[in-house]
Design a protein around this motif. Sequence first.
Motif, PDB file in Angstrom:
ATOM      1  N   ASP A  10       2.524  -7.786  -7.511  1.00 21.94           N
ATOM      2  CA  ASP A  10       2.938  -6.744  -8.427  1.00 21.94           C
ATOM      3  C   ASP A  10       2.189  -5.479  -8.585  1.00 21.94           C
ATOM      4  O   ASP A  10       1.071  -5.465  -8.451  1.00 21.94           O
ATOM      5  CB  ASP A  10       3.072  -7.417  -9.759  1.00 21.94           C
ATOM      6  N   ILE A  11       2.918  -4.399  -8.347  1.00 21.70           N
ATOM      7  CA  ILE A  11       2.181  -3.161  -8.853  1.00 21.70           C
ATOM      8  C   ILE A  11       2.057  -2.797 -10.374  1.00 21.70           C
ATOM      9  O   ILE A  11       3.401  -2.754 -10.761  1.00 21.70           O
ATOM     10  CB  ILE A  11       2.661  -1.937  -7.938  1.00 21.70           C
ATOM     11  N   GLU A  12       1.101  -3.128 -11.124  1.00 17.34           N
ATOM     12  CA  GLU A  12       1.367  -2.857 -12.493  1.00 17.34           C
ATOM     13  C   GLU A  12       0.904  -1.565 -13.198  1.00 17.34           C
ATOM     14  O   GLU A  12      -0.106  -1.016 -12.456  1.00 17.34           O
ATOM     15  CB  GLU A  12       0.299  -3.839 -13.076  1.00 17.34           C
ATOM     16  N   TYR A  13       1.274  -1.231 -14.104  1.00 13.52           N
ATOM     17  CA  TYR A  13       0.666  -0.061 -14.920  1.00 13.52           C
ATOM     18  C   TYR A  13       0.398  -0.309 -16.249  1.00 13.52           C
ATOM     19  O   TYR A  13       0.954  -1.525 -17.031  1.00 13.52           O
ATOM     20  CB  TYR A  13       2.308   1.056 -14.989  1.00 13.52           C
ATOM     21  N   GLU A  14      -0.729   0.321 -16.794  1.00 12.72           N
ATOM     22  CA  GLU A  14      -1.158   0.138 -18.222  1.00 12.72           C
ATOM     23  C   GLU A  14      -0.160   0.797 -18.964  1.00 12.72           C
ATOM     24  O   GLU A  14      -0.506   2.174 -19.425  1.00 12.72           O
ATOM     25  CB  GLU A  14      -2.525   0.461 -18.085  1.00 12.72           C
TER      26      GLU A  14
ATOM     27  N   LEU B  95       1.631   9.393 -11.512  1.00 11.15           N
ATOM     28  CA  LEU B  95       0.774   8.379 -12.113  1.00 11.15           C
ATOM     29  C   LEU B  95      -0.410   8.341 -12.015  1.00 11.15           C
ATOM     30  O   LEU B  95      -0.932   8.380 -10.848  1.00 11.15           O
ATOM     31  CB  LEU B  95       1.496   7.075 -11.950  1.00 11.15           C
ATOM     32  N   SER B  96      -1.162   7.886 -13.081  1.00  7.90           N
ATOM     33  CA  SER B  96      -2.859   8.202 -12.735  1.00  7.90           C
ATOM     34  C   SER B  96      -3.426   6.744 -12.188  1.00  7.90           C
ATOM     35  O   SER B  96      -2.906   5.766 -12.414  1.00  7.90           O
ATOM     36  CB  SER B  96      -3.434   8.330 -14.061  1.00  7.90           C
ATOM     37  N   ALA B  97      -4.286   7.190 -11.224  1.00 11.94           N
ATOM     38  CA  ALA B  97      -4.797   5.961 -10.345  1.00 11.94           C
ATOM     39  C   ALA B  97      -5.636   4.964 -11.067  1.00 11.94           C
ATOM     40  O   ALA B  97      -5.224   3.768 -10.876  1.00 11.94           O
ATOM     41  CB  ALA B  97      -5.696   6.441  -9.172  1.00 11.94           C
ATOM     42  N   ASP B  98      -6.037   5.202 -12.317  1.00 15.30           N
ATOM     43  CA  ASP B  98      -6.751   4.315 -12.913  1.00 15.30           C
ATOM     44  C   ASP B  98      -5.732   3.709 -13.950  1.00 15.30           C
ATOM     45  O   ASP B  98      -6.079   2.639 -14.455  1.00 15.30           O
ATOM     46  CB  ASP B  98      -7.772   4.972 -13.861  1.00 15.30           C
ATOM     47  N   LYS B  99      -4.452   3.910 -13.940  1.00 16.33           N
ATOM     48  CA  LYS B  99      -3.670   3.059 -14.725  1.00 16.33           C
ATOM     49  C   LYS B  99      -2.492   2.258 -13.737  1.00 16.33           C
ATOM     50  O   LYS B  99      -1.686   1.641 -14.281  1.00 16.33           O
ATOM     51  CB  LYS B  99      -2.852   3.849 -15.506  1.00 16.33           C
TER      52      LYS B  99
ATOM     53  N   ASN C 231       0.748  -1.290   0.040  1.00 13.60           N
ATOM     54  CA  ASN C 231       0.042  -0.112   0.042  1.00 13.60           C
ATOM     55  C   ASN C 231       0.676   1.096  -0.001  1.00 13.60           C
ATOM     56  O   ASN C 231       0.531   2.311  -0.586  1.00 13.60           O
ATOM     57  CB  ASN C 231      -0.986  -0.117   1.345  1.00 13.60           C
ATOM     58  N   GLU C 232       1.748   1.068   0.682  1.00 12.55           N
ATOM     59  CA  GLU C 232       2.945   2.450   0.675  1.00 12.55           C
ATOM     60  C   GLU C 232       3.590   2.654  -0.633  1.00 12.55           C
ATOM     61  O   GLU C 232       3.705   3.813  -1.181  1.00 12.55           O
ATOM     62  CB  GLU C 232       3.921   2.075   1.869  1.00 12.55           C
ATOM     63  N   ARG C 233       3.889   1.566  -1.303  1.00 15.58           N
ATOM     64  CA  ARG C 233       4.399   1.837  -2.548  1.00 15.58           C
ATOM     65  C   ARG C 233       3.418   2.193  -3.544  1.00 15.58           C
ATOM     66  O   ARG C 233       3.853   3.209  -4.504  1.00 15.58           O
ATOM     67  CB  ARG C 233       5.133   0.488  -3.135  1.00 15.58           C
ATOM     68  N   MET C 234       2.204   1.812  -3.557  1.00 15.01           N
ATOM     69  CA  MET C 234       1.190   2.276  -4.608  1.00 15.01           C
ATOM     70  C   MET C 234       0.802   3.729  -4.331  1.00 15.01           C
ATOM     71  O   MET C 234       0.833   4.464  -5.253  1.00 15.01           O
ATOM     72  CB  MET C 234      -0.131   1.237  -4.159  1.00 15.01           C
ATOM     73  N   LYS C 235       0.929   4.218  -3.075  1.00 14.87           N
ATOM     74  CA  LYS C 235       0.543   5.643  -2.760  1.00 14.87           C
ATOM     75  C   LYS C 235       1.739   6.341  -3.224  1.00 14.87           C
ATOM     76  O   LYS C 235       1.736   7.465  -3.562  1.00 14.87           O
ATOM     77  CB  LYS C 235       0.603   5.834  -1.323  1.00 14.87           C
ATOM     78  N   TRP C 236       3.092   5.890  -3.367  1.00 18.48           N
ATOM     79  CA  TRP C 236       4.212   6.698  -3.656  1.00 18.48           C
ATOM     80  C   TRP C 236       4.006   6.847  -5.217  1.00 18.48           C
ATOM     81  O   TRP C 236       4.194   7.849  -5.699  1.00 18.48           O
ATOM     82  CB  TRP C 236       5.543   5.953  -3.357  1.00 18.48           C
TER      83      TRP C 236
END
Length: 530
Positions: free
Chosen positions: A331-335, A307-311, A296-301
Amino acid sequence: MAAATSEPELMQKIVSLCKRRGFVFQSSEIYGGLRSAYDYGPMGVELKRNLMSEWWTAMVHSREDIYGLDASIIMHPEVWRSSGHLANFTDPLVDCLVCQERFRADKAPRMAAGADAPIELADKGRAKAALAKLTEEGHVLERKGKILRGAKAGDRGYVCPNCGSPLLSPERDFNGMFRTNLGAVDPLAGVIAAVEAGVARGDDQKALRAAVDAVIAESAVYLRPETAQGMFVQFLNVQQSMSAKVPFGIAQMGKSFRNEVTVEHFIFRSCEFEQMEMEYFVEPGKGREALEYWKNERMKWWRSIGLSADKLSFREHDPSELAHYSDGTFDIEYEFPWGWDELEGVASRTNYDLSAHAAGSGKKLVYHDPEAQDPNTGKKGWRYTPHVVEPAAGATRGVLAVLCNAYAEEPADASGKGARTVLRLHPRLAPIKCAILPLVRKDGMDETARKVADEFFTAGVNAKLDMQHAIGRRYARHDEIGTPYCLTIDGQTAEDETVTIRYRDDRRQERIKIAAAVDVVRAALREGRE
């Protein structure tokens, strides 16, 4: 993996902008380039440096429980034996017998056994040549244009990612580590002697290979495939020198090297890349709690740097795909333009690494908590091997995600004017924070612009004094670079000591005092305002 929603040509546009504006160049370009090797130009090196600086600030400078490390790229080879890399860091390698593409079997497109597998070549000429070769080998296929039909997917359940062919070579193991030699003596002479002796004895190929490997192993070292192991082997030194108490972490940024079978998507997957990793050491039994916290901390960073939340999304690994050391990974993934792909992995590595290095080195890599109760004895004082949670981010992948997220094209207005390409980078990531633009190079405007630029340099704000071309072209240039603020010195400046500040994202302009310019920009940077 879901299909990307971005237009197919977006990557080509980003690659073009990166070269045109000095972000990323093909390495050794004047010699034809080197596959999977890239150089970061004047703007790219600043962007990457700013991204990594933001990570370091968040992980080390803003916390009291994480300590920095800069470990050597070349380490004792036994480190990699103990960690399992020498035995396990291999990929199944396959060659396509039609187009000669080399790829990893575990990453290839899947197809049910017996299903029709059309083979698509680049053009009709190549299709004709491939059909002739396959016919000689006994395959019965027919050609329509550049597509060959009649092939069926085999029992392996995958086909060539380049042409779709199921006609493939046998799988063979491919080690992803770069090996070199350390020492003054070239091992080649020893290899030649070993081969000559083996041939004289009548050794078979397997025996000859073993003899060669034994000679090379005497001086073999490896370029690190990850930064993590340096933090594990220095666990005790960091803990003791800093009097660190569990839970605590060790963070490191730096280059890693992997001899990738498949390199793809520009700088996304390459053989030389930079990582931002942290190993967080916790009590046994608290790994899952730490895993939840850090994902969760890394996603917030990632969201905090623009970076857009929806991506962005989480993907939890299935038990079948977990690494041998992990009991849980997200995994924290990006679109990206090609679809969802990994940006950062957050893994619970249990106590595997410290235990493996303790066994390999003969050193006790344990932590003693004199106040805790030992769960085995019930007595005060607990000596244990900590468990580890690892957030491991790719700095180069982060740069690509930031570029993809920031890239935008705006159409012209009703009069046909105003079309532009803009990089909406977070202000703290922008290579240049502020451009100082004299309207013309006369009437003292250039001298005033120089003084303003010097004030920014003195304040430690990376600014650019830009006097080339018309003001409109300069605005366009800095929009593409991602410069969030432009200060224009014009005829009014001499009258009232004001300048025009232009904001990148909405092109809004307002007058501010020259004396306040540095403070206005610095305040905006602190707040992250575009």
